[in-house]
Design a protein around this motif. Structure first.
Motif, PDB file in Angstrom:
ATOM      1  N   PRO A   1      -4.457   0.007  -3.212  1.00  0.00           N
ATOM      2  CA  PRO A   1      -5.055   1.072  -2.418  1.00  0.00           C
ATOM      3  C   PRO A   1      -4.047   2.163  -2.081  1.00  0.00           C
ATOM      4  O   PRO A   1      -2.834   1.942  -2.099  1.00  0.00           O
ATOM      5  N   LEU A   2      -4.555   3.326  -1.769  1.00  0.00           N
ATOM      6  CA  LEU A   2      -3.755   4.475  -1.381  1.00  0.00           C
ATOM      7  C   LEU A   2      -4.244   4.942  -0.016  1.00  0.00           C
ATOM      8  O   LEU A   2      -5.440   5.137   0.180  1.00  0.00           O
ATOM      9  N   ILE A   3      -3.329   5.097   0.927  1.00  0.00           N
ATOM     10  CA  ILE A   3      -3.661   5.559   2.265  1.00  0.00           C
ATOM     11  C   ILE A   3      -3.306   7.036   2.374  1.00  0.00           C
ATOM     12  O   ILE A   3      -2.183   7.427   2.068  1.00  0.00           O
ATOM     13  N   ILE A   4      -4.262   7.852   2.817  1.00  0.00           N
ATOM     14  CA  ILE A   4      -4.030   9.272   3.034  1.00  0.00           C
ATOM     15  C   ILE A   4      -3.802   9.462   4.533  1.00  0.00           C
ATOM     16  O   ILE A   4      -4.580   8.981   5.351  1.00  0.00           O
ATOM     17  N   THR A   5      -2.716  10.172   4.871  1.00  0.00           N
ATOM     18  CA  THR A   5      -2.379  10.366   6.278  1.00  0.00           C
ATOM     19  C   THR A   5      -2.550  11.822   6.685  1.00  0.00           C
ATOM     20  O   THR A   5      -2.475  12.730   5.859  1.00  0.00           O
ATOM     21  N   ASP A   6      -2.785  12.030   7.967  1.00  0.00           N
ATOM     22  CA  ASP A   6      -2.865  13.354   8.566  1.00  0.00           C
ATOM     23  C   ASP A   6      -1.921  13.347   9.756  1.00  0.00           C
ATOM     24  O   ASP A   6      -2.142  12.604  10.714  1.00  0.00           O
ATOM     25  N   ASN A   7      -0.850  14.103   9.658  1.00  0.00           N
ATOM     26  CA  ASN A   7       0.189  14.108  10.695  1.00  0.00           C
ATOM     27  C   ASN A   7       0.719  12.700  10.964  1.00  0.00           C
ATOM     28  O   ASN A   7       0.931  12.308  12.107  1.00  0.00           O
ATOM     29  N   GLY A   8       0.878  11.919   9.900  1.00  0.00           N
ATOM     30  CA  GLY A   8       1.431  10.577  10.020  1.00  0.00           C
ATOM     31  C   GLY A   8       0.429   9.507  10.394  1.00  0.00           C
ATOM     32  O   GLY A   8       0.757   8.323  10.397  1.00  0.00           O
ATOM     33  N   THR A   9      -0.807   9.892  10.699  1.00  0.00           N
ATOM     34  CA  THR A   9      -1.842   8.927  11.088  1.00  0.00           C
ATOM     35  C   THR A   9      -2.733   8.621   9.892  1.00  0.00           C
ATOM     36  O   THR A   9      -3.282   9.548   9.278  1.00  0.00           O
ATOM     37  N   PRO A  10      -2.891   7.359   9.528  1.00  0.00           N
ATOM     38  CA  PRO A  10      -3.777   7.017   8.411  1.00  0.00           C
ATOM     39  C   PRO A  10      -5.205   7.474   8.711  1.00  0.00           C
ATOM     40  O   PRO A  10      -5.733   7.218   9.796  1.00  0.00           O
TER      41      PRO A  10
ATOM     42  N   MET B   1       0.829  -1.180   0.000  1.00  0.00           N
ATOM     43  CA  MET B   1       0.000   0.000   0.000  1.00  0.00           C
ATOM     44  C   MET B   1       0.873   1.242   0.000  1.00  0.00           C
ATOM     45  O   MET B   1       1.859   1.303   0.701  1.00  0.00           O
ATOM     46  N   HIS B   2       0.468   2.183  -0.755  1.00  0.00           N
ATOM     47  CA  HIS B   2       1.166   3.449  -0.870  1.00  0.00           C
ATOM     48  C   HIS B   2       0.540   4.431   0.120  1.00  0.00           C
ATOM     49  O   HIS B   2      -0.669   4.510   0.242  1.00  0.00           O
ATOM     50  N   LYS B   3       1.376   5.177   0.840  1.00  0.00           N
ATOM     51  CA  LYS B   3       0.883   6.184   1.779  1.00  0.00           C
ATOM     52  C   LYS B   3       1.327   7.559   1.316  1.00  0.00           C
ATOM     53  O   LYS B   3       2.429   7.714   0.783  1.00  0.00           O
TER      54      LYS B   3
ATOM     55  N   ARG C   1      -9.427   3.122  -2.748  1.00  0.00           N
ATOM     56  CA  ARG C   1      -9.206   1.841  -3.424  1.00  0.00           C
ATOM     57  C   ARG C   1     -10.216   1.692  -4.542  1.00  0.00           C
ATOM     58  O   ARG C   1     -11.250   2.357  -4.547  1.00  0.00           O
ATOM     59  N   PRO C   2      -9.945   0.815  -5.493  1.00  0.00           N
ATOM     60  CA  PRO C   2     -10.898   0.599  -6.578  1.00  0.00           C
ATOM     61  C   PRO C   2     -12.227   0.079  -6.026  1.00  0.00           C
ATOM     62  O   PRO C   2     -12.262  -0.659  -5.036  1.00  0.00           O
TER      63      PRO C   2
ATOM     64  N   ARG D   1      -1.992  16.449  -6.317  1.00  0.00           N
ATOM     65  CA  ARG D   1      -1.790  15.302  -7.216  1.00  0.00           C
ATOM     66  C   ARG D   1      -2.993  14.363  -7.248  1.00  0.00           C
ATOM     67  O   ARG D   1      -2.894  13.246  -7.740  1.00  0.00           O
ATOM     68  N   ALA D   2      -4.138  14.800  -6.741  1.00  0.00           N
ATOM     69  CA  ALA D   2      -5.288  13.912  -6.564  1.00  0.00           C
ATOM     70  C   ALA D   2      -5.662  13.158  -7.836  1.00  0.00           C
ATOM     71  O   ALA D   2      -5.793  11.924  -7.810  1.00  0.00           O
ATOM     72  N   LEU D   3      -5.853  13.858  -8.944  1.00  0.00           N
ATOM     73  CA  LEU D   3      -6.271  13.197 -10.173  1.00  0.00           C
ATOM     74  C   LEU D   3      -5.241  12.166 -10.630  1.00  0.00           C
ATOM     75  O   LEU D   3      -5.595  11.038 -11.008  1.00  0.00           O
ATOM     76  N   GLU D   4      -3.983  12.522 -10.558  1.00  0.00           N
ATOM     77  CA  GLU D   4      -2.910  11.595 -10.928  1.00  0.00           C
ATOM     78  C   GLU D   4      -2.951  10.341 -10.051  1.00  0.00           C
ATOM     79  O   GLU D   4      -2.825   9.211 -10.529  1.00  0.00           O
ATOM     80  N   LEU D   5      -3.145  10.540  -8.749  1.00  0.00           N
ATOM     81  CA  LEU D   5      -3.170   9.413  -7.819  1.00  0.00           C
ATOM     82  C   LEU D   5      -4.423   8.558  -8.001  1.00  0.00           C
ATOM     83  O   LEU D   5      -4.356   7.326  -7.893  1.00  0.00           O
ATOM     84  N   PHE D   6      -5.565   9.180  -8.315  1.00  0.00           N
ATOM     85  CA  PHE D   6      -6.774   8.407  -8.610  1.00  0.00           C
ATOM     86  C   PHE D   6      -6.523   7.487  -9.800  1.00  0.00           C
ATOM     87  O   PHE D   6      -6.890   6.309  -9.785  1.00  0.00           O
ATOM     88  N   ARG D   7      -5.897   8.031 -10.838  1.00  0.00           N
ATOM     89  CA  ARG D   7      -5.610   7.227 -12.029  1.00  0.00           C
ATOM     90  C   ARG D   7      -4.643   6.091 -11.725  1.00  0.00           C
ATOM     91  O   ARG D   7      -4.758   4.994 -12.271  1.00  0.00           O
ATOM     92  N   GLU D   8      -3.696   6.346 -10.838  1.00  0.00           N
ATOM     93  CA  GLU D   8      -2.746   5.296 -10.439  1.00  0.00           C
ATOM     94  C   GLU D   8      -3.463   4.162  -9.726  1.00  0.00           C
ATOM     95  O   GLU D   8      -3.211   2.984  -9.994  1.00  0.00           O
ATOM     96  N   VAL D   9      -4.376   4.500  -8.821  1.00  0.00           N
ATOM     97  CA  VAL D   9      -5.144   3.477  -8.100  1.00  0.00           C
ATOM     98  C   VAL D   9      -5.992   2.674  -9.088  1.00  0.00           C
ATOM     99  O   VAL D   9      -6.063   1.444  -9.013  1.00  0.00           O
ATOM    100  N   GLU D  10      -6.613   3.358 -10.044  1.00  0.00           N
ATOM    101  CA  GLU D  10      -7.421   2.667 -11.054  1.00  0.00           C
ATOM    102  C   GLU D  10      -6.565   1.725 -11.889  1.00  0.00           C
ATOM    103  O   GLU D  10      -6.973   0.600 -12.185  1.00  0.00           O
ATOM    104  N   ALA D  11      -5.391   2.174 -12.277  1.00  0.00           N
ATOM    105  CA  ALA D  11      -4.521   1.383 -13.155  1.00  0.00           C
ATOM    106  C   ALA D  11      -3.885   0.191 -12.449  1.00  0.00           C
ATOM    107  O   ALA D  11      -3.769  -0.889 -13.023  1.00  0.00           O
TER     108      ALA D  11
END
Length: 67
Positions: A26-35, A1-3, A40-41, A12-22
């Motif tokens: 899954p992609l984990i979004i963190t806030d101050n290091g906390t997931p 999983m990519h964080k 995910r698709p 980079r949202a659109l780029e990252l959405f396309r990466e998850v689709e391709a």
């Protein structure tokens, strides 16, 4: 999983959405290091396996009658 942090995700949202689709990864979004979020698709809910078999039994012999 990519964080990735929220601040890095935003531009980079659109780029990252396309990466998850391709990739399907899954992609984990963190806030101050906390997931905080997972992107995910989409996976359609699976049908109940017993529902898929409904009407497929042609003949049934109870186990106690098999002896």
């Amino acid at each position: 999983m990519h964080k990735i942090s929220k601040s890095q995700f935003k531009p980079r949202a659109l780029e990252l959405f396309r990466e998850v689709e391709a990739t399907g990864r899954p992609l984990i979004i963190t806030d101050n290091g906390t997931p905080t979020l997972e992107i995910r698709p989409y996976a359609a809910p699976r049908a109940n396996p017993l529902e898929a078999l409904r009407g497929s039994v042609l003949f049934f012999t109870p186990p106690e009658e098999m002896e």
